[in-house]
Design an enzyme around this catalytic site. Structure first.
Site, PDB file in Angstrom:
ATOM      1  CD  GLU A  62      80.186 106.290  76.469  1.00  0.00           C
ATOM      2  OE1 GLU A  62      79.691 106.045  77.570  1.00  0.00           O
ATOM      3  OE2 GLU A  62      80.408 107.446  76.047  1.00  0.00           O
ATOM      4  NE  ARG A 297      78.714 117.975  68.340  1.00  0.00           N
ATOM      5  CZ  ARG A 297      78.701 116.781  68.949  1.00  0.00           C
ATOM      6  NH1 ARG A 297      79.776 116.286  69.488  1.00  0.00           N
ATOM      7  NH2 ARG A 297      77.590 116.088  69.037  1.00  0.00           N
ATOM      8  CE  LYS A 307      75.824 108.435  72.083  1.00  0.00           C
ATOM      9  NZ  LYS A 307      76.844 107.405  72.307  1.00  0.00           N
TER      10      LYS A 307
END
Ligand code: ATP
Ligand code: MG
Length: 594
Positions: A62, A297, A307
């Protein structure tokens, strides 16, 4: 495109993803797949030849922040698998959310992927794909689902919808709008598109099963009304697809074969499959559809990789910016002295698995040391300088005379040549290399002890001078004749200690930024902890150092091993020949090991 014929052993250590891909290649799962040269629907791809790419993977960020070490895992995985199996990996901006995105991020993300060593979409000049290019298709697919009785417009309030969704132990309740006819739904959906309803007034939902044990299958919303300007499509749309609807369609339009994502998407997989099956049976998307596979992850100790939290560090000025050398962003790691090779080695070494775990930060540092050891040129630097004066220099070597010394740029790569520097009556040494009263096990400079000045002579310490505060201002020593490194018989005198030094006559002053871990807590944000409280107050110490003259030609981003100290990089932003700045990348040994 490299190609590895099916059936050959994988070139890298195997993992469950490699096994899945190898099985698909052996079975020819995707062998009949066509590729029309660009993303598109079933008819588009049917017009193209058999796909020359044997698999297609994708990295779909994104564009709402800088990439970090967790993304690097996903990038190396997706691009690495495509490379190793004769495939192509797509870079796709997942820009379906109009509010949070920015072109600044689009550029840095591309630079970071390129810097890690990868090109996308089949050529080094290809543009990345953009999910927003697929809005027209997504809309068409939504109309198809409505017409086929697989979707309906729900006008319940958000609260009602939440209550009626049920929960883990309680089945959901059908909406009163669920039994509308396709014609009614289509009319309503077109009104949504045509700006006829307010934001949030209604949503389009997939019609699946309100009693499904998987809550994601209880008629998930697939389109919402949101009057927001999109950075690509402007005000063309006031309805936007939900991520769970958009993502499988993006994969399918791009003929992705293996869609890799992190474990939190596991519960979404049934909807991913349901949607693509409906759209394939409707002839909108080609078959076989992509398949989603989940991997754990990356969780790295002493690091936060969200983020949002990284943005907080930047906006609260806890760090100097996204590229602060303490940041786990790709731009930060790069400025710290990390190389693409070190990051690739790290991802290879940690492997992929299906269960979450924490990787120790020292694994990342170890990979950096390992890759720099063979490539970084050596140099001497004195980080906390104090002057050493050789009292018998004038009579042995000559007043004001300098003695030429040299050393290889790399101990195992003589072809790189040698660096030169001079020794004189005064040289800089590190303050910690002298102790007037030696502590136990200290075998460097103390009165009466002999050490070698590396690449130079053996000296014997005679004492020191202190200022009024007791601070050592000069260390005194005598040169021992006939001990110069590299001259016959020079090593007949055995000494325990060898210390590094820089000549006062030709040393250069330099700013050295000594970085350490940003957090003191190995899991700074685990369990909802306030990660700001775990910040390491000593994560940056700036010192004025003296470095050997060969570093006058250091280029920004060039890496060095400062002998005995660690690996350093000429800062990519602030380093100038007239004002050298070096960053500590990593010490020679793990200073955090218990
Ligand atoms: P963040 O949680 O930091 O906001 P994100 O997952 O929202 O990250 P995206 O831009 O959506 O960021 O992610 C792009 C890709 O990177 C996704 O496929 C995602 O799974 C992957 N990714 C993100 N963080 C990690 C991580 N820590 N380990 C492995 N892959 C990751
Ligand atoms: Mg995300």
């Amino acid at each position: 495109m490299s190609s590895t014929p099916a059936g050959e052993p994988a070139p890298k250590s195997s993992n469950f993803l490699r096994q899945i891909i190898e099985q698909d290649l052996a079975k020819g799962t995707y062998a009949a797949r066509r590729w029309a040269g660009s993303p598109g629907d079933a008819a588009h791809h049917a017009s193209g030849p058999i796909d020359p790419a044997r698999i297609r993977t994708r990295f779909p960020p994104e564009p709402n922040g800088y990439l970090h070490i967790g993304h690097a895992k996903s990038i190396c995985l997706n691009f690495g698998l495509a490379r190793d199996y004769g495939g192509v990996c797509h870079l796709r901006f997942d820009d379906t959310n109009p509010e949070k995105e920015d072109v600044e991020y689009v550029n840095t993300i591309q630079n970071s992927v390129r810097w890690l060593g990868f090109t996308w979409n089949g050529s080094s000049t290809a543009e990345p794909y953009q999910a927003s290019d697929y809005f027209d298709f997504m809309y068409r697919a939504a109309e198809y689902l409505i017409e086929a009785g697989h979707a309906y417009v729900d006008e319940q309030s958000a609260d009602e919808m939440r209550i009626h969704r049920g929960d883990f132990g309680k089945p959901g309740v059908d909406s009163v709008y669920r039994t509308r006819t396709p014609a009614e739904n289509l009319k309503r959906f077109r009104e949504m598109r045509d700006h006829r309803h307010a934001d949030g007034a209604m949503v389009l939902r997939a019609k699946i099963d309100m009693a499904s044990p998987n809550i994601n299958m209880r008629d998930p919303a697939i389109y919402r009304i949101r009057r927001a300007t999109h950075h690509k499509t402007g005000d063309k749309w006031c309805i936007y697809p939900m991520y769970t609807y958009a993502h499988p369609i993006e994969d399918a339009l791009e003929q992705i074969t293996h869609s890799l994502c992190t474990l939190e998407f596991e519960d979404q997989r049934p909807f991913y499959d349901w949607l693509l099956e409906r759209l394939s049976e409707g002839g909108l998307l080609s078959a076989p559809p992509p398949r989603q596979y989940e991997f754990a992850r990356l969780n790295l100790t002493y690091v936060v990789t969200s983020k949002r939290k990284l943005a907080q560090l930047v906006y609260d000025h806890q760090v100097s910016g996204w590229d602060d050398p303490r940041m786990p962003t790709i731009v930060g790691l790069r400025r710290r002295g990390y190389t693409a090779a070190a990051i690739q080695l790290f991802v290879e070494r940690i492997g992929v698995s299906k269960s979450d775990s924490w990787i120790d930060y020292s694994v990342l540092e170890g990979c950096l040391r390992e890759t720099l050891d063979t490539s970084a040129r050596r140099a001497m630097a004195v980080l906390d300088p104090v002057k050493l004066v050789l009292s018998n220099w004038d009579e042995l070597i000559g007043k004001d005379k300098l003695d030429d010394c040299s050393a290889p740029f790399h101990p195992h790569q003589p072809e790189l040549g040698r660096r030169s520097f001079t020794m004189g009556k005064e040289v800089w040494i590190d303050r910690s290399d002298f102790e007037e009263t030696p502590s136990k096990g200290f075998f460097r400079l103390y009165p009466g002890n002999k050490v070698r000045l590396k690449y130079g002579h053996v000296i014997e310490c005679t004492g020191c001078t202190r200022d009024a505060q007791g601070q050592v201002t000069r260390v005194h020593a005598m040169l021992i004749p006939n001990t110069k490194s590299g001259t016959p018989g020079s090593d007949s005198l055995k000494v325990k200690g060898v210390i590094t030094w820089v000549g006062v006559a030709d040393g250069l002053s330099a700013e050295v930024r000594l970085y350490d871990r940003l957090f003191l807590d190995p899991q700074p944000d685990a369990g909802g902890k306030d990660f700001i409280e775990a910040l390491n107050p000593n994560s940056l110490r700036v010192v004025q150092a003296v470095v050997e003259p060969s570093l006058a030609s250091a280029r920004a981003d060039q890496k060095f091993q400062f002998e005995r100290h660690g690996y350093f990089v000429a800062d990519g932003v602030d380093h100038k020949a007239a004002r050298p700045v070096f960053n500590l990348s990593v010490g020679l040994k793990d200073s955090w090991a218990k």
